[in-house]
Design a protein around this motif. Structure first.
Motif, PDB file in Angstrom:
ATOM      1  N   LYS A  34       1.523   8.287   0.253  1.00  0.00           N
ATOM      2  CA  LYS A  34       1.582   9.426  -0.680  1.00  0.00           C
ATOM      3  C   LYS A  34       0.366  10.328  -0.516  1.00  0.00           C
ATOM      4  CE  LYS A  34       1.912  10.568  -5.597  1.00  0.00           C
ATOM      5  NZ  LYS A  34       1.964  10.023  -6.976  1.00  0.00           N
ATOM      6  N   ASP A  35      -0.797   9.730  -0.291  1.00  0.00           N
ATOM      7  CA  ASP A  35      -2.039  10.502  -0.190  1.00  0.00           C
ATOM      8  C   ASP A  35      -2.172  11.228   1.144  1.00  0.00           C
ATOM      9  OD1 ASP A  35      -2.740   9.673  -2.712  1.00  0.00           O
ATOM     10  OD2 ASP A  35      -4.172   8.140  -2.032  1.00  0.00           O
ATOM     11  N   PHE A  36      -1.748  10.580   2.230  1.00  0.00           N
ATOM     12  CA  PHE A  36      -2.077  11.107   3.553  1.00  0.00           C
ATOM     13  C   PHE A  36      -0.875  11.549   4.393  1.00  0.00           C
ATOM     14  CE2 PHE A  36      -5.534   8.086   2.498  1.00  0.00           C
ATOM     15  CZ  PHE A  36      -6.566   9.010   2.423  1.00  0.00           C
ATOM     16  N   LEU A  37       0.346  11.168   3.984  1.00  0.00           N
ATOM     17  CA  LEU A  37       1.536  11.602   4.718  1.00  0.00           C
ATOM     18  C   LEU A  37       2.686  11.760   3.729  1.00  0.00           C
ATOM     19  CD1 LEU A  37       2.246  12.184   7.720  1.00  0.00           C
ATOM     20  CD2 LEU A  37       3.211   9.872   7.821  1.00  0.00           C
ATOM     21  N   PRO A  38       2.534  12.679   2.770  1.00  0.00           N
ATOM     22  CA  PRO A  38       3.500  12.768   1.666  1.00  0.00           C
ATOM     23  C   PRO A  38       4.926  13.083   2.098  1.00  0.00           C
ATOM     24  CG  PRO A  38       1.976  14.636   1.663  1.00  0.00           C
ATOM     25  CD  PRO A  38       1.428  13.640   2.624  1.00  0.00           C
ATOM     26  N   ASP A  39       5.109  13.718   3.248  1.00  0.00           N
ATOM     27  CA  ASP A  39       6.479  14.023   3.664  1.00  0.00           C
ATOM     28  C   ASP A  39       7.219  12.796   4.174  1.00  0.00           C
ATOM     29  OD1 ASP A  39       5.292  13.658   6.136  1.00  0.00           O
ATOM     30  OD2 ASP A  39       6.174  15.440   7.047  1.00  0.00           O
ATOM     31  N   ALA A  40       6.519  11.644   4.225  1.00  0.00           N
ATOM     32  CA  ALA A  40       7.152  10.405   4.685  1.00  0.00           C
ATOM     33  C   ALA A  40       7.397   9.420   3.549  1.00  0.00           C
ATOM     34  CB  ALA A  40       6.294   9.743   5.755  1.00  0.00           C
ATOM     35  N   VAL A  41       7.166   9.840   2.302  1.00  0.00           N
ATOM     36  CA  VAL A  41       7.338   8.932   1.166  1.00  0.00           C
ATOM     37  C   VAL A  41       8.758   8.390   1.099  1.00  0.00           C
ATOM     38  CG1 VAL A  41       7.435   8.844  -1.353  1.00  0.00           C
ATOM     39  CG2 VAL A  41       5.452   9.854  -0.225  1.00  0.00           C
ATOM     40  N   GLU A  42       9.735   9.260   1.234  1.00  0.00           N
ATOM     41  CA  GLU A  42      11.134   8.826   1.174  1.00  0.00           C
ATOM     42  C   GLU A  42      11.476   7.922   2.355  1.00  0.00           C
ATOM     43  OE1 GLU A  42      15.623  10.811   1.142  1.00  0.00           O
ATOM     44  OE2 GLU A  42      13.883  12.027   0.575  1.00  0.00           O
ATOM     45  N   ASP A  43      10.972   8.256   3.525  1.00  0.00           N
ATOM     46  CA  ASP A  43      11.219   7.421   4.707  1.00  0.00           C
ATOM     47  C   ASP A  43      10.611   6.028   4.528  1.00  0.00           C
ATOM     48  OD1 ASP A  43      12.506   9.533   5.876  1.00  0.00           O
ATOM     49  OD2 ASP A  43      10.844  10.103   7.173  1.00  0.00           O
ATOM     50  N   LEU A  44       9.446   5.970   3.917  1.00  0.00           N
ATOM     51  CA  LEU A  44       8.814   4.678   3.659  1.00  0.00           C
ATOM     52  C   LEU A  44       9.724   3.797   2.821  1.00  0.00           C
ATOM     53  CD1 LEU A  44       6.422   2.684   3.652  1.00  0.00           C
ATOM     54  CD2 LEU A  44       5.577   3.896   1.614  1.00  0.00           C
ATOM     55  N   GLU A  45      10.310   4.337   1.778  1.00  0.00           N
ATOM     56  CA  GLU A  45      11.188   3.540   0.925  1.00  0.00           C
ATOM     57  C   GLU A  45      12.404   3.039   1.702  1.00  0.00           C
ATOM     58  OE1 GLU A  45      10.335   2.450  -2.002  1.00  0.00           O
ATOM     59  OE2 GLU A  45       8.474   3.594  -1.840  1.00  0.00           O
ATOM     60  N   SER A  46      12.926   3.860   2.609  1.00  0.00           N
ATOM     61  CA  SER A  46      14.044   3.415   3.453  1.00  0.00           C
ATOM     62  C   SER A  46      13.615   2.276   4.363  1.00  0.00           C
ATOM     63  CB  SER A  46      14.567   4.589   4.293  1.00  0.00           C
ATOM     64  OG  SER A  46      15.125   5.597   3.475  1.00  0.00           O
ATOM     65  N   LEU A  47      12.408   2.365   4.916  1.00  0.00           N
ATOM     66  CA  LEU A  47      11.896   1.302   5.781  1.00  0.00           C
ATOM     67  C   LEU A  47      11.705   0.002   5.003  1.00  0.00           C
ATOM     68  CD1 LEU A  47       9.315   3.480   7.726  1.00  0.00           C
ATOM     69  CD2 LEU A  47      11.211   2.226   8.788  1.00  0.00           C
ATOM     70  N   ILE A  48      11.235   0.115   3.764  1.00  0.00           N
ATOM     71  CA  ILE A  48      11.076  -1.076   2.926  1.00  0.00           C
ATOM     72  C   ILE A  48      12.434  -1.716   2.657  1.00  0.00           C
ATOM     73  CG2 ILE A  48      10.424  -1.894   0.630  1.00  0.00           C
ATOM     74  CD1 ILE A  48       8.190   0.249   0.662  1.00  0.00           C
ATOM     75  N   ILE A  49      13.430  -0.890   2.351  1.00  0.00           N
ATOM     76  CA  ILE A  49      14.776  -1.413   2.114  1.00  0.00           C
ATOM     77  C   ILE A  49      15.278  -2.145   3.338  1.00  0.00           C
ATOM     78  CG2 ILE A  49      17.185  -0.731   1.784  1.00  0.00           C
ATOM     79  CD1 ILE A  49      16.123   1.564  -0.010  1.00  0.00           C
ATOM     80  N   LEU A  50      15.116  -1.548   4.514  1.00  0.00           N
ATOM     81  CA  LEU A  50      15.573  -2.188   5.754  1.00  0.00           C
ATOM     82  C   LEU A  50      14.849  -3.497   6.004  1.00  0.00           C
ATOM     83  CD1 LEU A  50      15.815   0.964   8.052  1.00  0.00           C
ATOM     84  CD2 LEU A  50      17.721  -0.504   7.345  1.00  0.00           C
ATOM     85  N   GLY A  51      13.542  -3.510   5.735  1.00  0.00           N
ATOM     86  CA  GLY A  51      12.774  -4.744   5.932  1.00  0.00           C
ATOM     87  C   GLY A  51      13.231  -5.853   5.000  1.00  0.00           C
ATOM     88  N   LYS A  52      13.484  -5.516   3.756  1.00  0.00           N
ATOM     89  CA  LYS A  52      13.929  -6.514   2.786  1.00  0.00           C
ATOM     90  C   LYS A  52      15.342  -6.990   3.089  1.00  0.00           C
ATOM     91  CE  LYS A  52      10.093  -6.418   0.516  1.00  0.00           C
ATOM     92  NZ  LYS A  52       9.144  -7.564   0.660  1.00  0.00           N
ATOM     93  N   LEU A  53      16.176  -6.095   3.613  1.00  0.00           N
ATOM     94  CA  LEU A  53      17.517  -6.510   4.022  1.00  0.00           C
ATOM     95  C   LEU A  53      17.445  -7.540   5.142  1.00  0.00           C
ATOM     96  CD1 LEU A  53      19.520  -3.142   3.991  1.00  0.00           C
ATOM     97  CD2 LEU A  53      19.987  -5.153   2.585  1.00  0.00           C
ATOM     98  N   GLU A  54      16.563  -7.316   6.102  1.00  0.00           N
ATOM     99  CA  GLU A  54      16.426  -8.278   7.196  1.00  0.00           C
ATOM    100  C   GLU A  54      15.937  -9.613   6.682  1.00  0.00           C
ATOM    101  OE1 GLU A  54      14.518  -8.819  11.672  1.00  0.00           O
ATOM    102  OE2 GLU A  54      13.916  -7.102  10.452  1.00  0.00           O
ATOM    103  N   MET A  55      15.107  -9.569   5.640  1.00  0.00           N
ATOM    104  CA  MET A  55      14.609 -10.809   5.040  1.00  0.00           C
ATOM    105  C   MET A  55      15.690 -11.492   4.180  1.00  0.00           C
ATOM    106  SD  MET A  55      11.424 -11.472   5.875  1.00  0.00           S
ATOM    107  CE  MET A  55      10.810 -12.526   4.568  1.00  0.00           C
ATOM    108  N   GLY A  56      16.820 -10.817   3.992  1.00  0.00           N
ATOM    109  CA  GLY A  56      17.896 -11.391   3.190  1.00  0.00           C
ATOM    110  C   GLY A  56      17.722 -11.160   1.710  1.00  0.00           C
ATOM    111  N   GLU A  57      16.880 -10.210   1.349  1.00  0.00           N
ATOM    112  CA  GLU A  57      16.618  -9.946  -0.077  1.00  0.00           C
ATOM    113  C   GLU A  57      17.507  -8.826  -0.587  1.00  0.00           C
ATOM    114  OE1 GLU A  57      12.471  -9.355  -0.781  1.00  0.00           O
ATOM    115  OE2 GLU A  57      11.888 -11.028   0.497  1.00  0.00           O
TER     116      GLU A  57
END
Length: 207
Positions: free
Chosen positions: A184-207
């Motif tokens: 949020k502080d240093f690459l604010p245009d990637a905030v939404e992309d970060l949340e998508s990456l977190i979702i994908l990571g948690k899906l791979e973990m089976g969460e």
């Protein structure tokens, strides 16, 4: 018109495909995804760089945050103002400068015949990242997860996207909040992309 030379556009394509295709638990086993090893030794650059502050970044650094993947690429980050001192130390140890990096910095051949990529940056977050490092099992200073995520999102190559989902999928909520703040502080245009990456990571973990 999509320009794949732009990291933001590359992220968009990768994320759209992954979010369509990924299903809970569709990746490796949870036991594997939770593994943290340091089995493949790399040159201990601390024996050469004894004065100038730096942190290890790139594929080697991911070992602290996800299952170890094979790589011999040793990359370090140095604040631009300290780069001249770091290069002097490398030269004094018998290293040779062999090329330039398009992102800023250069490649060196070390006395043992291995190669080192030195990334220079004067961005506002770099000094904080270099001072607040984690220590690897072999003593190397490793960049913290929030700043490693920042660097990999900025690069957004295919291998970076894979690293990001695995690192974020294995991170606890406290670390994820730290990552969110840095993005949020240093690459604010990637905030939404970060949340998508977190979702994908948690899906791979089976969460």
């Amino acid at each position: 018109m999509i320009d794949l030379k732009l990291p933001k556009q590359r992220r968009k394509i990768y994320l759209e495909i992954a979010l369509r295709r990924c299903h809970p638990g569709s990746g490796s086993s949870q036991e594997f995804l939770k593994k943290r090893t340091w089995n493949h030794p790399v040159t201990n650059i601390k024996t050469i760089l004894k004065k100038t502050l730096f942190v290890v970044v790139g594929g080697i650094a991911t070992r602290l945050y996800m299952p170890e993947r094979m790589t011999d690429d040793l990359n370090i980050l140095v604040f631009t103002e300290d780069a001249a001192n770091l290069y002097r130390e490398l030269q004094q140890a018998g290293s040779q400068r062999v090329g330039e990096l398009s992102i800023g910095g250069c490649t060196w051949e070390l006395p043992d015949g291995t190669y080192l990529d030195v990334i220079e940056s004067n961005e506002s977050w770099v000094q904080e990242a270099i001072k607040n490092y984690h220590v690897a099992p072999d003593g190397l200073p490793i960049i913290g997860l929030p700043y490693l995520v920042l660097m990999k999102i900025k690069a957004s190559r295919g291998i970076d996207m894979g690293d990001l989902t695995r690192m974020l999928g294995g991170a606890d909520e406290n670390n994820l909040q730290l990552v969110r703040k840095v993005i949020k502080d240093f690459l604010p245009d990637a905030v939404e992309d970060l949340e998508s990456l977190i979702i994908l990571g948690k899906l791979e973990m089976g969460e």
